[in-house]
Write a protein that holds these residues in place. Structure first.
Motif, mmCIF file in Angstrom:
data_model
loop_
_atom_site.group_PDB
_atom_site.id
_atom_site.type_symbol
_atom_site.label_atom_id
_atom_site.label_comp_id
_atom_site.label_asym_id
_atom_site.label_seq_id
_atom_site.Cartn_x
_atom_site.Cartn_y
_atom_site.Cartn_z
ATOM 1 N N VAL A 18 74.115 27.576 53.765
ATOM 2 C CA VAL A 18 73.779 27.357 55.178
ATOM 3 C C VAL A 18 75.072 27.413 55.997
ATOM 4 O O VAL A 18 76.171 27.291 55.444
ATOM 5 N N PRO A 19 74.965 27.594 57.315
ATOM 6 C CA PRO A 19 76.169 27.688 58.140
ATOM 7 C C PRO A 19 77.112 26.488 58.018
ATOM 8 O O PRO A 19 78.331 26.658 58.004
ATOM 9 N N ALA A 20 76.578 25.289 57.886
ATOM 10 C CA ALA A 20 77.441 24.104 57.738
ATOM 11 C C ALA A 20 78.267 24.196 56.454
ATOM 12 O O ALA A 20 79.432 23.792 56.419
ATOM 13 N N GLY A 21 77.676 24.722 55.405
ATOM 14 C CA GLY A 21 78.402 24.922 54.153
ATOM 15 C C GLY A 21 79.480 25.969 54.297
ATOM 16 O O GLY A 21 80.588 25.822 53.763
ATOM 17 N N ALA A 22 79.165 27.036 55.014
ATOM 18 C CA ALA A 22 80.162 28.077 55.269
ATOM 19 C C ALA A 22 81.329 27.503 56.059
ATOM 20 O O ALA A 22 82.495 27.779 55.746
ATOM 21 N N GLU A 23 81.024 26.703 57.043
ATOM 22 C CA GLU A 23 82.068 26.088 57.861
ATOM 23 C C GLU A 23 82.977 25.191 57.015
ATOM 24 O O GLU A 23 84.202 25.224 57.142
ATOM 25 N N ALA A 24 82.378 24.406 56.118
ATOM 26 C CA ALA A 24 83.157 23.525 55.247
ATOM 27 C C ALA A 24 84.046 24.330 54.295
ATOM 28 O O ALA A 24 85.211 23.976 54.068
ATOM 29 N N LEU A 25 83.522 25.415 53.758
ATOM 30 C CA LEU A 25 84.311 26.246 52.851
ATOM 31 C C LEU A 25 85.470 26.919 53.578
ATOM 32 O O LEU A 25 86.591 26.984 53.064
ATOM 33 N N VAL A 26 85.209 27.412 54.775
ATOM 34 C CA VAL A 26 86.266 28.045 55.570
ATOM 35 C C VAL A 26 87.337 27.010 55.925
ATOM 36 O O VAL A 26 88.535 27.285 55.836
ATOM 37 N N ASN B 250 62.772 33.600 50.991
ATOM 38 C CA ASN B 250 63.365 33.508 52.322
ATOM 39 C C ASN B 250 64.556 32.560 52.391
ATOM 40 O O ASN B 250 65.160 32.413 53.444
ATOM 41 N N ARG B 251 64.877 31.919 51.278
ATOM 42 C CA ARG B 251 66.016 30.992 51.290
ATOM 43 C C ARG B 251 67.334 31.761 51.287
ATOM 44 O O ARG B 251 67.386 32.931 50.958
ATOM 45 N N GLU C 207 75.140 35.429 63.890
ATOM 46 C CA GLU C 207 76.044 34.842 64.886
ATOM 47 C C GLU C 207 76.405 33.393 64.534
ATOM 48 O O GLU C 207 77.552 32.976 64.711
ATOM 49 N N ILE C 208 75.457 32.640 64.020
ATOM 50 C CA ILE C 208 75.738 31.251 63.632
ATOM 51 C C ILE C 208 76.767 31.218 62.499
ATOM 52 O O ILE C 208 77.665 30.371 62.488
ATOM 53 N N TYR C 209 76.653 32.136 61.558
ATOM 54 C CA TYR C 209 77.631 32.206 60.472
ATOM 55 C C TYR C 209 79.007 32.606 60.997
ATOM 56 O O TYR C 209 80.021 32.073 60.559
ATOM 57 N N VAL C 210 79.051 33.525 61.937
ATOM 58 C CA VAL C 210 80.328 33.932 62.527
ATOM 59 C C VAL C 210 80.967 32.744 63.242
ATOM 60 O O VAL C 210 82.174 32.503 63.118
ATOM 61 N N GLN C 211 80.172 31.974 63.963
ATOM 62 C CA GLN C 211 80.688 30.779 64.644
ATOM 63 C C GLN C 211 81.222 29.759 63.643
ATOM 64 O O GLN C 211 82.133 28.996 63.956
ATOM 65 N N ALA C 212 80.669 29.757 62.439
ATOM 66 C CA ALA C 212 81.124 28.840 61.384
ATOM 67 C C ALA C 212 82.388 29.351 60.697
ATOM 68 O O ALA C 212 82.970 28.645 59.871
ATOM 69 N N GLY D 245 70.650 35.108 56.219
ATOM 70 C CA GLY D 245 70.096 33.817 56.610
ATOM 71 C C GLY D 245 68.861 33.876 57.481
ATOM 72 O O GLY D 245 68.260 32.842 57.788
ATOM 73 N N GLU D 246 68.440 35.062 57.881
ATOM 74 C CA GLU D 246 67.333 35.190 58.830
ATOM 75 C C GLU D 246 66.043 34.549 58.351
ATOM 76 O O GLU D 246 65.323 33.930 59.126
ATOM 77 N N GLY D 247 65.725 34.678 57.072
ATOM 78 C CA GLY D 247 64.491 34.093 56.547
ATOM 79 C C GLY D 247 64.486 32.584 56.593
ATOM 80 O O GLY D 247 63.434 31.949 56.577
ATOM 81 N N SER D 248 65.668 31.986 56.692
ATOM 82 C CA SER D 248 65.794 30.530 56.776
ATOM 83 C C SER D 248 66.098 30.074 58.196
ATOM 84 O O SER D 248 66.368 28.899 58.430
ATOM 85 N N GLY D 249 66.097 31.012 59.131
ATOM 86 C CA GLY D 249 66.307 30.659 60.532
ATOM 87 C C GLY D 249 67.766 30.639 60.969
ATOM 88 O O GLY D 249 68.088 30.078 62.015
#
Length: 77
Positions: free
Chosen positions: A19-27, A14-15, A48-53, A40-44
């Motif tokens: 994570v979204p914070a990592g995606a945001e930093a890379l972008v 499920n990992r 949409e959170i990734y899109v926001q990042a 990311g669903e299995g990790s909560g």
């Protein structure tokens, strides 16, 4: 660099490799991040959170793999 994050397919895995914070930093560093739908669903983490990042959502693994310069996975491919 184009970074792809496919969904893990191993049973009970499920990992997610990014994570979204990592995606945001890379972008923010100028990279393009593409997450497979539902990765990311299995990790909560919702798509949409990734899109926001700043990441984009790929419809499936077949789209994620060939478009990426680098793939991030939890388990080996």
């Amino acid at each position: 660099m184009r970074i792809g994050v496919p969904r893990e397919i191993k049973t009970n895995e499920n990992r997610v490799a990014l994570v979204p914070a990592g995606a945001e930093a890379l972008v923010a560093a100028g990279h393009a991040v593409q997450i497979e739908r539902g990765a990311g669903e299995g990790s909560g983490f919702s798509d949409e959170i990734y899109v926001q990042a700043g990441a984009t959502i790929a419809p499936d693994a077949a789209t994620t793999w060939p478009d990426a310069d680098m793939i991030l996975k939890v388990k080996e491919p």
